[in-house]
Design an enzyme around this catalytic site. Structure first.
Site, PDB file in Angstrom:
ATOM      1  N   CYS A  49       0.816  -1.154   0.092  1.00 41.37           N
ATOM      2  CA  CYS A  49      -0.136  -0.034  -0.045  1.00 41.37           C
ATOM      3  C   CYS A  49       0.802   1.308   0.054  1.00 41.37           C
ATOM      4  CB  CYS A  49      -1.032  -0.063   1.028  1.00 41.37           C
ATOM      5  SG  CYS A  49      -2.023  -1.443   1.259  1.00 41.37           S
ATOM      6  N   CYS A  96      -5.330  -1.869  -1.494  1.00 35.51           N
ATOM      7  CA  CYS A  96      -6.211  -2.753  -1.858  1.00 35.51           C
ATOM      8  C   CYS A  96      -7.258  -2.275  -2.832  1.00 35.51           C
ATOM      9  CB  CYS A  96      -6.743  -3.505  -0.841  1.00 35.51           C
ATOM     10  SG  CYS A  96      -5.702  -4.205   0.358  1.00 35.51           S
ATOM     11  N   ASP A 119      -5.128   1.515   5.320  1.00 29.77           N
ATOM     12  CA  ASP A 119      -6.333   1.718   5.735  1.00 29.77           C
ATOM     13  C   ASP A 119      -6.397   2.938   6.884  1.00 29.77           C
ATOM     14  OD1 ASP A 119      -7.098  -0.079   4.009  1.00 29.77           O
ATOM     15  OD2 ASP A 119      -8.012  -1.321   5.404  1.00 29.77           O
ATOM     16  N   LYS A 120      -5.467   3.018   7.864  1.00 27.47           N
ATOM     17  CA  LYS A 120      -5.555   3.859   8.953  1.00 27.47           C
ATOM     18  C   LYS A 120      -4.629   4.902   8.793  1.00 27.47           C
ATOM     19  CE  LYS A 120      -8.316   0.801  10.423  1.00 27.47           C
ATOM     20  NZ  LYS A 120      -8.015  -0.042   9.297  1.00 27.47           N
ATOM     21  N   ASP A 152      -2.995  -3.800   7.299  1.00 31.22           N
ATOM     22  CA  ASP A 152      -4.430  -4.831   7.638  1.00 31.22           C
ATOM     23  C   ASP A 152      -4.523  -6.088   7.013  1.00 31.22           C
ATOM     24  OD1 ASP A 152      -4.780  -2.256   8.447  1.00 31.22           O
ATOM     25  OD2 ASP A 152      -7.047  -2.329   8.546  1.00 31.22           O
ATOM     26  N   SER A 154     -13.298  -5.704   7.611  1.00 31.17           N
ATOM     27  CA  SER A 154     -12.618  -5.154   6.566  1.00 31.17           C
ATOM     28  C   SER A 154     -13.540  -4.457   5.432  1.00 31.17           C
ATOM     29  CB  SER A 154     -11.623  -6.208   5.755  1.00 31.17           C
ATOM     30  OG  SER A 154     -11.407  -5.651   4.634  1.00 31.17           O
TER      31      SER A 154
END
Length: 574
Positions: A61, A206, A135-136, A93, A482
């Site tokens: 990512c 992703c 993601d975070k 993740d 997710s």
């Protein structure tokens, strides 16, 4: 640019914050140390721009963000600023999924925000650009920008390209579901390995409308990311141009004092949730938008999210509930096109300001729809009349639980509780074929405090779907899912088990009803029985007694309050 006296006068209006760090006789030592890294007096006379990079070698990512940061620096220098890059943490993740390490994911959001805030406060940056991808990292960096409230923007690293196997596009979601299919004997080990080897072909986040692309879209619709920047794929040459432009833009933000407090408003948050609902975005969008509201001191609740989603149609056919990847979305016309369509339907407030200095409506006006695209549906023919997000309440979730649906799932489900005190036990039961049609898999003590950290359950949910039970089994949890999760999976249940929430009072075999139309999640036992069970309940022993995990558990709010640790808002905690 040449440093004439006139230029110096212009720059002086843009570097007011950083003068406390580098101007005057008493700052000689500071200047000396900064000159040791190659800066000179001309560099230090310019606005100092912090670049918070979430680069890491651990996972695809954020792997390419150093390339983008060099372009950002070029843009900053070209516009007359001095870039100063620093790094912060990131947790993948997808890599940690299904392990104890996954508990670090949501906690990293807080650490990212805290670390950027610390570096920014310590170094008096005149402006800040954050580079985020996993993601975070996006919500973490946006939270930091809200706290600092200096001219700033967030730049998303972009989506991974889809993998290809047997004529179909793959994402990491397909790997998790293939694991379930293999355990069920539906595919061979060789097929599983082929999916594993081809699903993730290079750098980028992703590739569906999972959490990363959901939050990247949120950044654009909120206005804190330049419109048209997020959906450009990670390895596209156009991503370099986007990064260069972001570097140039930051000086304009400083010039016009365009700060997060002028951009991230309640109306902007409403816009963001409408876009998440319309695109079938991740349930994590609920958690993170609530966190933004708490950081900004904006009155915004889980009930507001339900109202917005209920009145917003689902119009983007994106994975995991749909057919297409994030790059397909980009090729169709991207977030700009989605915004234009939603604005035309009255689902967004176009007057909200963005980092470009243009309103959301002005940005969306230049959208180009690729002829024949099939990713974004017209409002006259939506995939579903309701958005993808649903907030369920009832005696099992007094403060709410979140589910993402396409609209084709069962509207009413009645089943019996299968109780698991941690994710690993539930996954093992699925792998051992102990979960049958009609079961309600309950995974508890995985909430913000109980986990701590609200692990995502993709490994379990994908195993259920991979075994063909996606519409015959429900999973409920006080943890998270997710963005790649699909099916009747209800997460974020609040209050969580660890603070005495009703999910912690369930027993094996309890009858549970999920009614989507009524937005209801109930255990069919009497109030008297629940009261008796609560009186006998004892809080569990914490999993961690020191370190960052224990600190998080002591400070964190419940999921319906964004699972934030910033207590300065004065809002009540669980």
């Amino acid at each position: 640019m040449s440093d004439t006296p006139e230029i110096r006068d212009v720059l002086a209006a843009l570097n007011a914050r950083s003068r406390a760090l580098v101007e005057g006789i008493d700052r000689s030592a500071a200047r000396s140390m900064l000159k040791a890294i190659g800066l000179n007096d001309d560099d230090l006379a310019k606005p100092l721009i912090g670049i918070a990079n979430t680069w890491t070698e651990i996972g695809p990512c954020n792997y390419h963000l150093r390339r983008l940061s060099e372009k950002v620096k070029q843009g900053i220098r070209r516009a007359g600023g001095t870039p100063l890059e620093f790094n912060t943490v990131t947790i993948s993740d997808g890599i940690t999924m299904g392990t104890e390490g996954m508990k670090a994911s949501l906690i990293s959001r807080e650490v990212i925000a805290d670390s950027i805030e610390l570096v920014a406060r310590g170094n008096y940056f005149d402006g800040i650009i954050t580079l985020a991808a996993c993601d975070k990292t996006m919500p973490g960096t946006i939270m930091a920008l809200i706290r600092m409230d200096v001219p700033s923007l967030m730049l998303y690293g972009g989506s991974i390209a889809p993998g290809h196997y047997q004529g179909r596009d793959l994402t990491v979601q397909d790997v998790f579901e293939a694991m379930g299919a293999y355990s069920d004997g539906r595919i061979s080990l060789e097929e599983l390995q082929e999916v594993e080897n081809t699903a993730c072909p290079g750098p980028g986040a992703c590739g569906g409308q999972f959490t990363a692309n959901t939050m990247a879209m949120v950044g654009e619709i909120l206005g804190i990311s330049p419109m048209g920047s997020a959906d450009v794929p990670a390895m596209s040459e156009a991503k370099d141009d986007v990064s260069l432009h972001a570097g140039e833009m930051i000086l304009d933000l400083i010039r016009h004092d365009r700060r997060p407090s002028k951009i991230i408003t309640r109306k902007a948050l409403e816009n963001a949730i409408a876009a998440v609902a319309a695109s079938g975005g991740s349930t994590n969008g609920v958690l993170h938008s609530l966190a933004f509201a708490r950081e900004a001191g904006i009155e915004f609740t889980i009930d507001d999210i339900e109202t917005i989603s209920r009145h917003t149609p689902l119009i983007a056919d994106l994975k995991p509930t749909g057919k297409y990847t994030a790059i397909d979305m980009h090729n169709a016309g991207g977030n700009r096109l989605l915004a234009k369509i939603l604005l035309e339907g009255g689902y967004l407030d176009g007057s909200c300001m963005t980092v470009s200095g243009r309103t959301l409506a002005e940005e969306a006006a230049s959208a180009h729809e690729t002829p024949g695209q099939q990713v974004i549906y017209p409002l006259s023919n939506p995939i579903s009349a309701n958005g993808g997000l649903h907030i369920l309440k009832g005696n099992l979730a007094p403060n709410g639980g979140v589910v993402k649906l396409k609209g084709t799932e069962p509207k009413l489900f009645k089943g019996v509780a299968r109780i698991f005190e941690r994710e690993e036990d539930a996954y093992q039961a699925v792998q051992n074929h102990q979960i049958k049609a009609g079961d309600v898999v309950v995974i508890r003590y995985e909430g913000p405090i109980g986990g701590p950290g609200m692990r995502e359950m993709l490994q379990v949910t994908a195993a259920i779907v991979g075994q063909g039970l996606g519409e015959q089994v429900v999973l409920i949890t006080d943890g998270r899912f997710s963005g790649a999760t699909r099916g009747l999976m209800v997460g974020h249940i609040a209050p969580e088990a660890a603070v005495g929430g009703p999910i912690g009072l369930l027993r094996e075999g309890d009858p549970i009803t999920i009614d989507i139309e009524a937005r209801s999640l109930r255990v069919e036992i009497s109030d008297e029985e629940l009261t008796a069970r609560r009186a006998a309940w004892q809080p569990p022993t914490p999993h961690y007694h020191n370190g960052v995990m224990a600190k998080y558990a002591r400070l964190v709010a419940q999921a319906d309050d964004g699972a934030v640790t910033n207590t300065s808002t004065g809002l009540p905690r669980a």
